[in-house]
Design a protein around this motif. Sequence first.
Motif, short mmCIF file in Angstrom:
data_model
loop_
_atom_site.label_atom_id
_atom_site.label_comp_id
_atom_site.label_asym_id
_atom_site.label_seq_id
_atom_site.Cartn_x
_atom_site.Cartn_y
_atom_site.Cartn_z
N PRO A 50 -4.31 2.46 -6.33
CA PRO A 50 -4.51 2.54 -7.77
C PRO A 50 -4.04 1.26 -8.47
N ALA A 51 -4.52 1.05 -9.70
CA ALA A 51 -4.05 -0.08 -10.50
C ALA A 51 -2.62 0.19 -10.97
N VAL A 52 -1.95 -0.84 -11.49
CA VAL A 52 -0.59 -0.63 -11.98
C VAL A 52 -0.59 0.44 -13.08
N HIS A 53 0.47 1.22 -13.05
CA HIS A 53 0.71 2.27 -14.04
C HIS A 53 -0.37 3.35 -14.03
N GLN A 54 -0.97 3.58 -12.85
CA GLN A 54 -1.95 4.67 -12.69
C GLN A 54 -1.45 5.58 -11.56
N PRO A 55 -0.43 6.37 -11.83
CA PRO A 55 0.17 7.16 -10.75
C PRO A 55 -0.80 8.18 -10.16
N ILE A 56 -0.62 8.42 -8.87
CA ILE A 56 -1.34 9.49 -8.18
C ILE A 56 -0.30 10.57 -7.91
N MET A 57 -0.65 11.83 -8.21
CA MET A 57 0.33 12.89 -8.00
C MET A 57 -0.26 14.10 -7.30
N ASN A 58 -0.56 13.94 -6.02
CA ASN A 58 -0.89 15.12 -5.23
C ASN A 58 0.37 15.50 -4.44
N THR A 59 0.24 16.13 -3.28
CA THR A 59 1.49 16.48 -2.56
C THR A 59 2.20 15.20 -2.16
N ILE A 60 1.42 14.15 -1.88
CA ILE A 60 2.00 12.81 -1.79
C ILE A 60 1.70 12.12 -3.12
N GLY A 61 2.71 11.51 -3.71
CA GLY A 61 2.51 10.77 -4.94
C GLY A 61 2.72 9.28 -4.69
N TYR A 62 2.14 8.48 -5.56
CA TYR A 62 2.31 7.02 -5.42
C TYR A 62 2.12 6.36 -6.77
N HIS A 63 2.93 5.36 -7.05
CA HIS A 63 2.58 4.46 -8.14
C HIS A 63 3.04 3.05 -7.83
N ILE A 64 2.34 2.13 -8.47
CA ILE A 64 2.79 0.74 -8.49
C ILE A 64 2.94 0.40 -9.97
N ARG A 65 4.09 -0.13 -10.33
CA ARG A 65 4.27 -0.55 -11.73
C ARG A 65 4.41 -2.06 -11.75
N GLU A 66 4.25 -2.61 -12.94
CA GLU A 66 4.46 -4.06 -13.04
C GLU A 66 5.95 -4.34 -12.92
#
Length: 429
Positions: free
Chosen positions: A386-402
């Motif tokens: 995903p792009a920055v600040h576009q969190p994914i929140m399924n059973t596994i979550g992920y985000h990248i922030r600036e």
Amino acid sequence: MMKLYIGIVFASLILSALAIAQPAGFNYDEAKAGTYSLPDPLVTISGKRVTDAETWNNVRRPEILQLLETNMYGRSPGKPEKMTFELNGIDAHALGGKAVRKQVTASFFGNGKSLPMDILIYVPTGVKGPVPVFLGLNFGGNHTVHSDPGITLSKRWTRTDPVNGVIHASAKDRGSAASRWQVEKILERGYGLATIYYGDITPDHADRFQDGVHPLFYKPGQTKPEDGEWGAVAAWAWGLSRAMDYLATDKDVDASRVAVVGHSRIGKTALWAGAHDPRFAMVIAIQSGEGGAALSKRNFGETVERINTSFPHWFAGNYKKFNGKEAALPFDSHMLIALIAPRPIYVSSAQEDVWSDPRGEFLGARNADPVYALFGKKGLGANAMPAVHQPIMNTIGYHIREGKHEVTAYDWDRYLDFADKQLRPSAAN
Ligand code: GTR
């Protein structure tokens, strides 16, 4: 005094520079990340394909746990010979009435020695019933997570500083890591926080296997862990499991909803704690990088050889066999993450933290999906980063922030959203 102050400022500059540096001689070019093949988490050592959760739990999961234990983190002992928990202080009106603050000393006994570990706990006031809790080790002492003057300054706590030698916990450092912990935010959302200084368990130092928890378990004459035995990361994770032993006895805490959280080397620790100890209901690995969520077989940022050279005490001696030989690893971070299935795990990256390999962290999470699918869970459920600040929140979550290698308010907002969704579905909307 001024000289000492300048020394301390200088030392902390060195420390923060170390944490965010991009050392020369390593690859930061996506085009040169190389090709690699990941071991299939669903194929057993004897070549059988795992197609159901039961076989995963009974056969493949123990196999992977053992591979990681033997080759990477090292084998940890169970509970010590004897262990006690002592409540040293309780304040029902801490933080201006927002929290109950408890300070508990866990003491471990073995080989005629003992070791204390101080747990600082805040639970929100005005919330009914036991609360879900974030549990995490801190880098600088419990007094650094909040400026609360009621936090006991440990008298025995010391850290070796390159400029000033041994530094003791000092009142001037109260709250110095507060932005990384966001205590008020956590409490306002209805969660508690439990934290421990990681050096209480074992020093973060290559030559100090005499000073922490290891000696409680040594065989006669032993002075350091053997090649397959626990390094510092596994010892820190062991301390988290002992904190969990305590939390299970605390009526203010819902022990079935404890999320283990950690940043950087402590993020590696949180992953291993969550993988190893299924009592942790959720894991949050923040910029855990090499030896954590990032794929080692991808040539990007920190390498196995570099980590084993800079920090020879973090992993088991056996892990050094893989210096420069990532292709030979019989596992990678996707399998570490898969050990947490079907429990929720959140992997968190920062854009400028290229040393930790954000894309490698994303791919570590994504490649755990087939194991979550065995449990009917979506896993990460995303093929593209995903792009920055576009969190994914399924059973596994992920985000990248600036931004850099840090823990920020933005990060905590997302962990709390994820926890609401996974641990308190009635709070999420
Ligand atoms: C770095 C190390 C990383 C990460 C970081 C930290 O120097 O190379 O693996 O653990 O330290 O813990 O701050």
